[in-house]
Design an enzyme around this catalytic site. Structure first.
Site, short mmCIF file in Angstrom:
data_model
loop_
_atom_site.label_atom_id
_atom_site.label_comp_id
_atom_site.label_asym_id
_atom_site.label_seq_id
_atom_site.Cartn_x
_atom_site.Cartn_y
_atom_site.Cartn_z
N CYS A 118 20.33 -12.91 -37.88
CA CYS A 118 20.22 -12.59 -36.45
C CYS A 118 20.98 -13.59 -35.58
CB CYS A 118 18.76 -12.54 -36.03
SG CYS A 118 17.78 -11.48 -37.09
N HIS A 264 18.09 -12.95 -28.46
CA HIS A 264 18.00 -12.01 -29.59
C HIS A 264 16.73 -11.17 -29.42
CE1 HIS A 264 17.56 -10.18 -33.37
NE2 HIS A 264 16.72 -11.06 -33.91
N ASN A 294 15.11 -4.37 -33.18
CA ASN A 294 15.79 -5.59 -33.63
C ASN A 294 17.04 -5.20 -34.41
OD1 ASN A 294 16.64 -7.90 -34.91
ND2 ASN A 294 14.60 -8.55 -35.57
N1 ACO Z 1 1.15 -0.92 -37.81
C1 ACO Z 1 -0.18 -1.15 -37.86
N2 ACO Z 1 -0.69 -2.27 -38.40
C2 ACO Z 1 0.16 -3.16 -38.91
C3 ACO Z 1 1.56 -2.97 -38.90
C4 ACO Z 1 2.04 -1.80 -38.32
N3 ACO Z 1 3.35 -1.50 -38.26
N4 ACO Z 1 2.15 -4.04 -39.47
C5 ACO Z 1 1.17 -4.88 -39.84
N5 ACO Z 1 -0.03 -4.34 -39.51
C6 ACO Z 1 -1.35 -4.91 -39.72
C7 ACO Z 1 -1.40 -5.91 -40.83
O1 ACO Z 1 -1.54 -5.30 -42.08
C8 ACO Z 1 -2.60 -6.72 -40.44
O2 ACO Z 1 -3.74 -6.02 -40.85
P1 ACO Z 1 -5.02 -6.82 -41.42
O3 ACO Z 1 -5.47 -7.70 -40.28
O4 ACO Z 1 -5.96 -5.72 -41.76
O5 ACO Z 1 -4.52 -7.59 -42.60
C9 ACO Z 1 -2.57 -6.71 -38.92
O6 ACO Z 1 -1.71 -5.61 -38.54
C10 ACO Z 1 -2.02 -7.98 -38.32
O7 ACO Z 1 -0.82 -8.31 -38.98
P2 ACO Z 1 0.04 -9.56 -38.60
O8 ACO Z 1 1.16 -9.72 -39.59
O9 ACO Z 1 -0.89 -10.73 -38.38
O10 ACO Z 1 0.60 -9.11 -37.19
P3 ACO Z 1 1.42 -9.94 -36.15
O11 ACO Z 1 0.74 -9.99 -34.87
O12 ACO Z 1 1.90 -11.24 -36.74
O13 ACO Z 1 2.69 -9.02 -35.93
C11 ACO Z 1 4.99 -8.92 -36.55
C12 ACO Z 1 3.57 -8.73 -37.01
C13 ACO Z 1 5.28 -7.93 -35.44
C14 ACO Z 1 5.91 -8.65 -37.72
C15 ACO Z 1 5.18 -10.36 -36.03
O14 ACO Z 1 4.69 -11.30 -36.96
C16 ACO Z 1 6.61 -10.66 -35.74
O15 ACO Z 1 7.22 -10.07 -34.89
N6 ACO Z 1 7.17 -11.67 -36.41
C17 ACO Z 1 8.56 -12.01 -36.20
C18 ACO Z 1 9.31 -11.36 -37.27
C19 ACO Z 1 10.63 -10.83 -36.82
O16 ACO Z 1 10.92 -10.58 -35.68
N7 ACO Z 1 11.48 -10.63 -37.84
C20 ACO Z 1 12.70 -10.02 -37.65
C21 ACO Z 1 13.79 -10.73 -38.29
S1 ACO Z 1 13.94 -12.36 -37.78
C22 ACO Z 1 14.17 -12.28 -36.22
O17 ACO Z 1 14.84 -11.39 -35.79
C23 ACO Z 1 13.58 -13.34 -35.42
#
Ligand code: ACO
Length: 337
Positions: A118, A264, A294
């Site tokens: 990214c 980004h 993204n």
């Molecule tokens: N729909 C419904 N529920 C979901 C989904 C979904 N799409 N995805 C995960 N969950 C659930 C999980 O299973 C978890 O359930 P549980 O509590 O029963 O175990 C719950 O939601 C919480 O999951 P978390 O992983 O704690 O959710 P979080 O608030 O961290 O959000 C996310 C996840 C959106 C991926 C976040 O961590 C994030 O944005 N991280 C940055 C990653 C990113 O942007 N990567 C892209 C590449 S790098 C970059 O561009 C920076």
């Protein structure tokens, strides 16, 4: 002893390409156990673009590059170097940049890919700036392009809701003397970093020398993006802030000097937390994550080009760019348009 100031590079033109297929959160809710509410609240994303079968990474890159060249008023033959930031190349070898060179009709200029995920566009901008500032190159094409839909596991709700396809491009060239009395235009500073100890947080584990493609790697889905979302989230908030603060310091500026933040588009919550720490008001924050998701290295040049074409960002505006991705690599740039 007085320091010798190198000439500056500036963005001469930008362009972008987004494929026409729209995949909404409602579409995803039919594919995996998710909902529009969850995706919107956790990421800010409502829909993303998906490239149709037959369209490859270099097609999207070339489309964005052609727009950037037209905006710069240049012919492809005038390009001295092509840098393509991508982690979704046409093929592992040769570089996607070589295909882009052919598709836009550029000459035999050096053309190579840059793997900073990214952060690819900001890394590319930084490299282009060095070559132009030292006078070795006149016009450098920097492209950020990703076809992430082809490396996404569409049964994994933790990653498939995030990504979209697209390309953005910028042509950089010498800034020249500028108008009398006007503030200097161009790339005012850059700051780029990598912390390899965080590499396991975001990767495509298969297909390289560690796990060459085999039936087993495909069965284990090692050819798809694997991510520890929360680790990436925490690293993004911390490092996007520090890179931005670095770039501001190098440019001798504070956030009060910034007209726009072009970050980004990974997650709206990441952007909100970074700009809040930087104390930038929300009306100065450019955003398109709702509509494109993204798009990794394409994210910043797509958003910048859309904002320029919409007449939101003008000549003379100072833009702070910042990005973070797999590596973990991150960077920031201060650019006066
Ligand atoms: N729909 C419904 N529920 C979901 C989904 C979904 N799409 N995805 C995960 N969950 C659930 C999980 O299973 C978890 O359930 P549980 O509590 O029963 O175990 C719950 O939601 C919480 O999951 P978390 O992983 O704690 O959710 P979080 O608030 O961290 O959000 C996310 C996840 C959106 C991926 C976040 O961590 C994030 O944005 N991280 C940055 C990653 C990113 O942007 N990567 C892209 C590449 S790098 C970059 O561009 C920076």
């Amino acid at each position: 002893m007085p320091t010798l100031a190198l000439p500056r590079s500036r963005i001469l033109g930008t362009g972008h390409y987004l494929p026409s297929i729209v995949r909404t959160n409602a579409d995803l809710a039919k594919m995996v156990d998710t909902s529009d509410e969850w995706i919107t609240e956790r990421t800010g994303i409502k829909e993303r673009r998906i490239a149709p079968e037959g369209v490859v990474t270099s097609d999207m890159a070339a489309a964005a590059a052609r727009e950037a060249l037209a905006a710069a008023g240049l012919d492809a033959s005038q390009i001295d170097m092509i840098i393509v930031g991508t982690v979704t190349p046409d093929v592992p070898m040769p570089a996607t940049a070589a295909f882009v060179q052919q598709k836009i009709g550029a000459g035999h200029c050096p053309a190579f890919d840059l793997s900073a995920a990214c952060a690819g566009f900001v890394f590319g901008l930084s490299i282009a700036d060095q070559f132009i500032a030292t006078g070795q190159m006149k016009h450098v094409l920097v492209v950020g392009v990703e076809l992430l839909s082809r490396v996404t596991d569409w049964t994994d709700r933790t990653t498939c809701v995030l990504f979209g396809d697209g390309a953005g491009a910028a042509v950089l060239g010498p800034a020249g003397p500028g108008r009398d009395g006007a503030k200097p235009r161009g790339v005012l500073s850059t700051s780029i970093s990598t912390d390899g100890s965080l590499a396991p947080a975001l990767r495509i584990p298969g297909g390289g020398s560690v796990a060459p493609t085999s039936h087993a790697t495909v069965d284990q889905k090692l050819n798809f993006v694997h991510m520890k979302g929360q680790d990436v989230f925490k690293s993004a908030v911390k490092n996007l802030y520090s890179a931005s603060a670095n770039a501001l310091e190098r440019a001798g500026m504070t956030t009060a000097d910034i007209d726009w933040v072009c970050a980004h588009q990974a997650n709206k919550r990441i952007i909100d937390q970074v700009v809040s720490r930087l104390e930038v008001p929300s009306e100065k924050v450019l955003m398109n994550i709702e509509r494109v998701g993204n798009t990794s290295s394409a994210s910043i040049p797509i958003l910048l080009d859309q904002s320029l074409r919409a007449g939101k960002v003008h000549e003379g505006d100072t833009v702070l760019m910042c990005a973070l991705g797999a590596g973990i690599s991150w960077g920031s740039a201060i650019v006066r348009i």
